[in-house]
Design a protein around this motif. Sequence first.
Motif, PDB file in Angstrom:
ATOM      1  N   ALA A   1      -8.373  -8.471  -0.079  1.00  0.00           N
ATOM      2  CA  ALA A   1      -8.114  -7.035  -0.132  1.00  0.00           C
ATOM      3  C   ALA A   1      -6.630  -6.703  -0.120  1.00  0.00           C
ATOM      4  O   ALA A   1      -6.254  -5.536  -0.048  1.00  0.00           O
ATOM      5  CB  ALA A   1      -8.807  -6.341   1.043  1.00  0.00           C
TER       6      ALA A   1
ATOM      7  N   THR B   1     -11.768  -7.741   5.740  1.00  0.00           N
ATOM      8  CA  THR B   1     -11.271  -8.845   4.926  1.00  0.00           C
ATOM      9  C   THR B   1     -12.112 -10.101   5.118  1.00  0.00           C
ATOM     10  O   THR B   1     -12.486 -10.775   4.144  1.00  0.00           O
ATOM     11  CB  THR B   1      -9.794  -9.136   5.276  1.00  0.00           C
ATOM     12  OG1 THR B   1      -9.015  -7.963   5.018  1.00  0.00           O
ATOM     13  CG2 THR B   1      -9.253 -10.285   4.444  1.00  0.00           C
TER      14      THR B   1
ATOM     15  N   SER C   1       2.554   1.494   3.263  1.00  0.00           N
ATOM     16  CA  SER C   1       3.728   0.623   3.392  1.00  0.00           C
ATOM     17  C   SER C   1       4.940   1.241   2.714  1.00  0.00           C
ATOM     18  O   SER C   1       6.072   1.119   3.195  1.00  0.00           O
ATOM     19  CB  SER C   1       3.426  -0.746   2.794  1.00  0.00           C
ATOM     20  OG  SER C   1       2.486  -1.443   3.590  1.00  0.00           O
TER      21      SER C   1
ATOM     22  N   GLY D   1      -4.701   2.154   6.743  1.00  0.00           N
ATOM     23  CA  GLY D   1      -5.275   1.568   7.933  1.00  0.00           C
ATOM     24  C   GLY D   1      -5.953   2.629   8.776  1.00  0.00           C
ATOM     25  O   GLY D   1      -6.117   3.779   8.369  1.00  0.00           O
TER      26      GLY D   1
ATOM     27  N   ASN E   1       0.559  -5.421   4.542  1.00  0.00           N
ATOM     28  CA  ASN E   1       0.412  -4.018   4.909  1.00  0.00           C
ATOM     29  C   ASN E   1       0.001  -3.862   6.372  1.00  0.00           C
ATOM     30  O   ASN E   1       0.508  -2.984   7.078  1.00  0.00           O
ATOM     31  CB  ASN E   1      -0.607  -3.356   3.983  1.00  0.00           C
ATOM     32  CG  ASN E   1      -0.157  -3.409   2.537  1.00  0.00           C
ATOM     33  OD1 ASN E   1       0.916  -2.954   2.195  1.00  0.00           O
ATOM     34  ND2 ASN E   1      -0.974  -4.003   1.682  1.00  0.00           N
ATOM     35  N   LEU E   2      -0.896  -4.719   6.839  1.00  0.00           N
ATOM     36  CA  LEU E   2      -1.274  -4.700   8.249  1.00  0.00           C
ATOM     37  C   LEU E   2      -0.070  -5.057   9.117  1.00  0.00           C
ATOM     38  O   LEU E   2       0.151  -4.462  10.179  1.00  0.00           O
ATOM     39  CB  LEU E   2      -2.427  -5.674   8.495  1.00  0.00           C
ATOM     40  CG  LEU E   2      -3.025  -5.714   9.908  1.00  0.00           C
ATOM     41  CD1 LEU E   2      -3.582  -4.354  10.313  1.00  0.00           C
ATOM     42  CD2 LEU E   2      -4.110  -6.781  10.000  1.00  0.00           C
TER      43      LEU E   2
ATOM     44  N   SER F   1       0.836  -1.196   0.000  1.00  0.00           N
ATOM     45  CA  SER F   1       0.000   0.000   0.000  1.00  0.00           C
ATOM     46  C   SER F   1       0.876   1.252   0.000  1.00  0.00           C
ATOM     47  O   SER F   1       2.094   1.193   0.231  1.00  0.00           O
ATOM     48  CB  SER F   1      -0.905   0.003   1.231  1.00  0.00           C
ATOM     49  OG  SER F   1      -0.122   0.174   2.406  1.00  0.00           O
TER      50      SER F   1
ATOM     51  N   GLN G   1      -4.322  -7.115   2.183  1.00  0.00           N
ATOM     52  CA  GLN G   1      -3.972  -6.355   3.381  1.00  0.00           C
ATOM     53  C   GLN G   1      -3.000  -7.053   4.335  1.00  0.00           C
ATOM     54  O   GLN G   1      -2.559  -6.444   5.311  1.00  0.00           O
ATOM     55  CB  GLN G   1      -5.238  -5.979   4.135  1.00  0.00           C
ATOM     56  CG  GLN G   1      -6.037  -4.882   3.462  1.00  0.00           C
ATOM     57  CD  GLN G   1      -5.250  -3.604   3.333  1.00  0.00           C
ATOM     58  OE1 GLN G   1      -4.897  -2.969   4.326  1.00  0.00           O
ATOM     59  NE2 GLN G   1      -4.951  -3.206   2.109  1.00  0.00           N
TER      60      GLN G   1
ATOM     61  N   THR H   1      -9.502  -4.020   9.858  1.00  0.00           N
ATOM     62  CA  THR H   1      -8.919  -4.681   8.692  1.00  0.00           C
ATOM     63  C   THR H   1      -9.277  -6.154   8.656  1.00  0.00           C
ATOM     64  O   THR H   1      -9.640  -6.692   7.599  1.00  0.00           O
ATOM     65  CB  THR H   1      -7.386  -4.496   8.692  1.00  0.00           C
ATOM     66  OG1 THR H   1      -7.076  -3.102   8.753  1.00  0.00           O
ATOM     67  CG2 THR H   1      -6.779  -5.093   7.423  1.00  0.00           C
TER      68      THR H   1
ATOM     69  N   ASP I   1      -7.217  -0.744  14.315  1.00  0.00           N
ATOM     70  CA  ASP I   1      -6.803  -1.042  12.942  1.00  0.00           C
ATOM     71  C   ASP I   1      -6.892  -2.538  12.660  1.00  0.00           C
ATOM     72  O   ASP I   1      -7.386  -2.962  11.601  1.00  0.00           O
ATOM     73  CB  ASP I   1      -5.363  -0.548  12.718  1.00  0.00           C
ATOM     74  CG  ASP I   1      -4.922  -0.675  11.260  1.00  0.00           C
ATOM     75  OD1 ASP I   1      -5.787  -0.710  10.365  1.00  0.00           O
ATOM     76  OD2 ASP I   1      -3.699  -0.732  11.019  1.00  0.00           O
TER      77      ASP I   1
ATOM     78  N   GLN J   1      -8.596   3.355   4.270  1.00  0.00           N
ATOM     79  CA  GLN J   1      -8.346   2.160   5.073  1.00  0.00           C
ATOM     80  C   GLN J   1      -7.371   1.234   4.368  1.00  0.00           C
ATOM     81  O   GLN J   1      -6.459   0.673   4.994  1.00  0.00           O
ATOM     82  CB  GLN J   1      -9.662   1.431   5.349  1.00  0.00           C
ATOM     83  CG  GLN J   1      -9.522   0.142   6.148  1.00  0.00           C
ATOM     84  CD  GLN J   1      -9.032   0.371   7.568  1.00  0.00           C
ATOM     85  OE1 GLN J   1      -9.320   1.394   8.159  1.00  0.00           O
ATOM     86  NE2 GLN J   1      -8.305  -0.589   8.114  1.00  0.00           N
ATOM     87  N   MET J   2      -7.517   1.062   3.062  1.00  0.00           N
ATOM     88  CA  MET J   2      -6.649   0.162   2.313  1.00  0.00           C
ATOM     89  C   MET J   2      -5.218   0.701   2.241  1.00  0.00           C
ATOM     90  O   MET J   2      -4.256  -0.068   2.258  1.00  0.00           O
ATOM     91  CB  MET J   2      -7.186  -0.055   0.898  1.00  0.00           C
ATOM     92  CG  MET J   2      -8.523  -0.788   0.812  1.00  0.00           C
ATOM     93  SD  MET J   2      -8.489  -2.471   1.496  1.00  0.00           S
ATOM     94  CE  MET J   2      -9.154  -2.181   3.141  1.00  0.00           C
TER      95      MET J   2
END
Length: 395
Positions: free
Chosen positions: A307, A352, A71, A393, A312-313, A68, A309, A348, A344, A389-390
């Motif tokens: 997604a 997802t 990131s 976060g 990135n999460l 993302s 994620q 997330t 977050d 959000q994508m």
Amino acid sequence: MSDASLDAKLDASLNFASLDIAICGAGPVGMALAALLVGRGLAPDRVGLLDAKTLAHAGADPRSLALSQGSRLILEEIGAWPLPATEIHQIHVSRRGRLGRSLIDRAEHGVPALGYVARYGDVVTALGAVCARLGVRALRPSRVQDCREDAAGVTLTLAREEGGEGERALRADLVVQAEGGLYNEQRGRAVRRDYGQTAIIAQVWVGAGIAARAYERFTDEGPLALLPQDDGYALVWCLRPDSAQAVLALDEAAFLARLEQAFGGRLGHFTRAGARLAYPLGLNADPRASARTVAIGNAAQTLHPVAGQGLNLGLRDAAVLARVLAHGTTPADLARFTARRATDRRLTIGLTDTMARIFTGGGPLQSLLGASLGLLDALAPARAALAEQMMYGSR
């Protein structure tokens, strides 16, 4: 610097016996955390990375990663950017054979790109170079056999791989678990869900691609994503396990025909495919930390790729943990990290998981949410909230 010399530099301090922070797992999230910790003032010789793979082995991994914009900012902070990556300027979301679509465009959000597609090997090679330059200590290849926590710290029992020394102990004030692995190889955590899906990943090429546009296409069996990478696309195709095995068994021509049937003709004909790999999909999450051990990235939450994620999460986990531990490495600090990451992670994981369950196997809810894609396309604030959000976060 070559991969071999990086490994030699990272492995040069194999005789250390104690650390402030031991990071189990030297993938992108683990190495990013190490670099962030040193960047925030922790002594590099008091931070250790442990991994069963050498850097050269990890650097040869051809899998694709979706990064993302948030990131990218984390990687820039530690000097691991730029690296070889393809920009995503638009994301086209639709349902195969049904009404409803949405287009998310970077111009709406004032960013150079919504995200980036990079090879795992390129990401870990860049991060390995940063960690070597900073002087972060590493034991690789090295496998953790046992982890025993007491009031004062954690004792790790390590087994060197073949050709190395025998079993040995390592002492750390805190241990960060950053080694995730595949869903079906993990022990169960507090929240666990088997989606009954298998992801097929491959590099594919088309006759009429659109530069910098990614596709998320919802089919009756699950999501099908095409992410622009170099002159082709990174494919993530989610299917029921029996369908996935049948698709894996097809020759290239039949595989391309089946893929085109599932995706549609938006990009012309699929012309070529690289090697195909498959792995099972599930949710496996537990946000809790003990007094001296905390998990981040896939070690804390393994997500469906719908997604994009997961990594990135994990990088957001690393960024927040580094900020917290720069001020203290006590059990209270780990509790503070868990609290700061709660919103977050919850949003997330929930987003997802909801997408993964609803866009699998048909049903009235799938039709309703498919139609809502058109509504999303008409509502700029909703699109902005989803993109925020994508990309970053919950902040």
